[in-house]
Write an enzyme that holds these catalytic residues in place. Sequence first.
Site, mmCIF file in Angstrom:
data_model
loop_
_atom_site.group_PDB
_atom_site.id
_atom_site.type_symbol
_atom_site.label_atom_id
_atom_site.label_comp_id
_atom_site.label_asym_id
_atom_site.label_seq_id
_atom_site.Cartn_x
_atom_site.Cartn_y
_atom_site.Cartn_z
ATOM 1 N N TYR A 66 34.655 51.088 54.727
ATOM 2 C CA TYR A 66 34.956 52.435 55.221
ATOM 3 C C TYR A 66 35.245 52.371 56.721
ATOM 4 C CZ TYR A 66 32.831 54.055 50.807
ATOM 5 O OH TYR A 66 32.518 54.266 49.480
ATOM 6 N N HIS A 96 31.196 46.555 45.141
ATOM 7 C CA HIS A 96 32.049 47.751 45.183
ATOM 8 C C HIS A 96 33.028 47.799 44.002
ATOM 9 C CE1 HIS A 96 33.747 50.568 48.562
ATOM 10 N NE2 HIS A 96 33.699 51.184 47.411
ATOM 11 N N GLY A 116 36.638 67.122 47.091
ATOM 12 C CA GLY A 116 36.859 68.428 47.727
ATOM 13 C C GLY A 116 37.597 69.397 46.835
HETATM 14 N N1 LIG Z 1 32.059 53.548 45.003
HETATM 15 C C1 LIG Z 1 33.258 54.008 45.259
HETATM 16 O O1 LIG Z 1 34.274 53.408 44.903
HETATM 17 C C2 LIG Z 1 33.402 55.293 46.037
HETATM 18 C C3 LIG Z 1 34.651 55.953 46.087
HETATM 19 C C4 LIG Z 1 34.729 57.153 46.802
HETATM 20 C C5 LIG Z 1 33.602 57.648 47.434
HETATM 21 N N2 LIG Z 1 32.414 56.973 47.382
HETATM 22 C C6 LIG Z 1 31.196 57.476 48.038
HETATM 23 O O2 LIG Z 1 30.909 58.784 47.535
HETATM 24 C C7 LIG Z 1 30.790 59.706 48.601
HETATM 25 C C8 LIG Z 1 31.238 61.091 48.156
HETATM 26 O O3 LIG Z 1 32.554 61.055 47.634
HETATM 27 P P1 LIG Z 1 33.818 61.665 48.418
HETATM 28 O O4 LIG Z 1 33.473 61.866 49.826
HETATM 29 O O5 LIG Z 1 34.958 60.790 48.056
HETATM 30 O O6 LIG Z 1 34.116 63.024 47.676
HETATM 31 P P2 LIG Z 1 33.335 64.400 47.464
HETATM 32 O O7 LIG Z 1 31.931 64.268 47.876
HETATM 33 O O8 LIG Z 1 33.634 64.804 46.082
HETATM 34 O O9 LIG Z 1 34.149 65.398 48.421
HETATM 35 C C9 LIG Z 1 34.257 65.199 49.793
HETATM 36 C C10 LIG Z 1 35.230 66.212 50.316
HETATM 37 O O10 LIG Z 1 34.734 67.521 50.057
HETATM 38 C C11 LIG Z 1 34.603 68.252 51.268
HETATM 39 N N3 LIG Z 1 33.358 69.038 51.143
HETATM 40 C C12 LIG Z 1 32.093 68.571 51.070
HETATM 41 N N4 LIG Z 1 31.218 69.583 50.916
HETATM 42 C C13 LIG Z 1 31.939 70.715 50.893
HETATM 43 C C14 LIG Z 1 31.612 72.085 50.765
HETATM 44 N N5 LIG Z 1 30.345 72.480 50.595
HETATM 45 N N6 LIG Z 1 32.619 72.997 50.792
HETATM 46 C C15 LIG Z 1 33.890 72.612 50.951
HETATM 47 N N7 LIG Z 1 34.278 71.327 51.070
HETATM 48 C C16 LIG Z 1 33.308 70.388 51.050
HETATM 49 C C17 LIG Z 1 34.545 67.225 52.372
HETATM 50 O O11 LIG Z 1 35.051 67.780 53.553
HETATM 51 P P3 LIG Z 1 34.848 67.142 55.024
HETATM 52 O O12 LIG Z 1 35.346 65.733 54.936
HETATM 53 O O13 LIG Z 1 35.703 68.015 55.857
HETATM 54 O O14 LIG Z 1 33.428 67.230 55.342
HETATM 55 C C18 LIG Z 1 35.439 66.124 51.815
HETATM 56 O O15 LIG Z 1 36.792 66.416 52.100
HETATM 57 C C19 LIG Z 1 31.657 59.090 49.718
HETATM 58 O O16 LIG Z 1 31.330 59.616 50.987
HETATM 59 C C20 LIG Z 1 31.328 57.629 49.558
HETATM 60 O O17 LIG Z 1 30.094 57.335 50.219
HETATM 61 C C21 LIG Z 1 32.305 55.804 46.679
#
Ligand SMILES: NC(=O)c1ccc[n+]([C@@H]2O[C@H](COP(=O)([O-])OP(=O)(O)OC[C@H]3O[C@@H](n4cnc5c(N)ncnc54)[C@H](OP(=O)(O)O)[C@@H]3O)[C@@H](O)[C@H]2O)c1
Length: 332
Positions: free
Chosen positions: A59, A128, A212
């Site tokens: 990341y 990963h 999101g």
């Molecule tokens: N293992 C893997 O391959 C893999 C892949 C993807 C992600 N991940 C992990 O999973 C975590 C979470 O997944 P993600 O970040 O991809 O997606 P997510 O949690 O589904 O969504 C994140 C997005 O939603 C927005 N958001 C969060 N809370 C909100 C709310 N209450 N109201 C409106 N919008 C909101 C965030 O905005 P802002 O950015 O503006 O805050 C961001 O754009 C990542 O941070 C990472 O650590 C792992």
Amino acid sequence: MSARTLPTRHLGELEVSPLGLGCMGMSFAYGAPDRDESLATLHQAIDSGVTLLDTADMYGTGHNEELLAEVLRTRRDEVQVATKFGIRTDPDTGMPIGQDGSPAYAAAAVNASLRRLGVDTIDLYYLHRVDPRVPIEETVGVMATMVGEGKVRQIGLSEASADTLRRAHAVHPISAVQSEWSICSRDIEESVVPAARELGVGLVPYSPLGRGLLTGSAAAAHDLADDDFRRTLPRWQAENLAANLALVGQIRAVAEEAGAAPAQVALAWLLAQGPDVVPIPGTKRRRYLAENLGALAVTLTPDQLGRLGRLRAAGERYPDMAWVRGDSAAAR
Ligand SMILES: NC(=O)c1ccc[n+]([C@@H]2O[C@H](COP(=O)([O-])OP(=O)(O)OC[C@H]3O[C@@H](n4cnc5c(N)ncnc54)[C@H](OP(=O)(O)O)[C@@H]3O)[C@@H](O)[C@H]2O)c1
């Protein structure tokens, strides 16, 4: 300020808060980073009782781990740090280019993550992506030696199939499997979730807010920054967007009934899937973090859970980059 205490859930032997904090967006994928707000969000998460911080070496090509180090310097004892290795990135663009689960790569990666995080031990170390060129037994074998050396406490896999999970667990206990899981990404329910439950492996849904989409905050591709990763994803393309916005409308309807925000409904639905489920919603903003933690107080009725469970997103999770989806159709 002493941190609030939340109820706990278990990922194998690791006891964690029922929601973790996904830190990826603080460095990568979802628009411009905001260092000060990200650090404030990390501190607010710990103050609010969140103990599980989720990062990965890729990341921001190390940036995210170094950001967490700034908080860990004074708050190491209050949290469990989960990081990941096994995806190589292009040194010029920072974009993922493929998996590497070789023992030599793993051994170098763990030392680099420990150094960037500024810690002696990683609480949960994930592979990963499974590397099809390296038997999982070899990769997990070297991860088990990291446990013996005290560099790692618990081992996890990300986007692994049920079969891979079983083979890996036979080499060393696997504490958690992290895969995409949300109202709009349901693939793991067929075989990965039952296998994890059979083995006592915890479930960590990533992108629990559909990146999101489910919150309505990232609904239109034209509102996203030019370099926002979601611009490349099928669910944001014109042919799928109308159907996906209709899905968000259904979530909004349940949210209004429940007196909650759509993000809270999306997380409450996942939390209701079982006590072994620990979603890691991602945000770099304090106000979203606070809203997301409010999901812990939302109880959906069986009828609402059923209606949400019947929703289906239009479009695949990823563009046509087969490796990124993990090692089986079941993890797609
Ligand atoms: N293992 C893997 O391959 C893999 C892949 C993807 C992600 N991940 C992990 O999973 C975590 C979470 O997944 P993600 O970040 O991809 O997606 P997510 O949690 O589904 O969504 C994140 C997005 O939603 C927005 N958001 C969060 N809370 C909100 C709310 N209450 N109201 C409106 N919008 C909101 C965030 O905005 P802002 O950015 O503006 O805050 C961001 O754009 C990542 O941070 C990472 O650590 C792992």
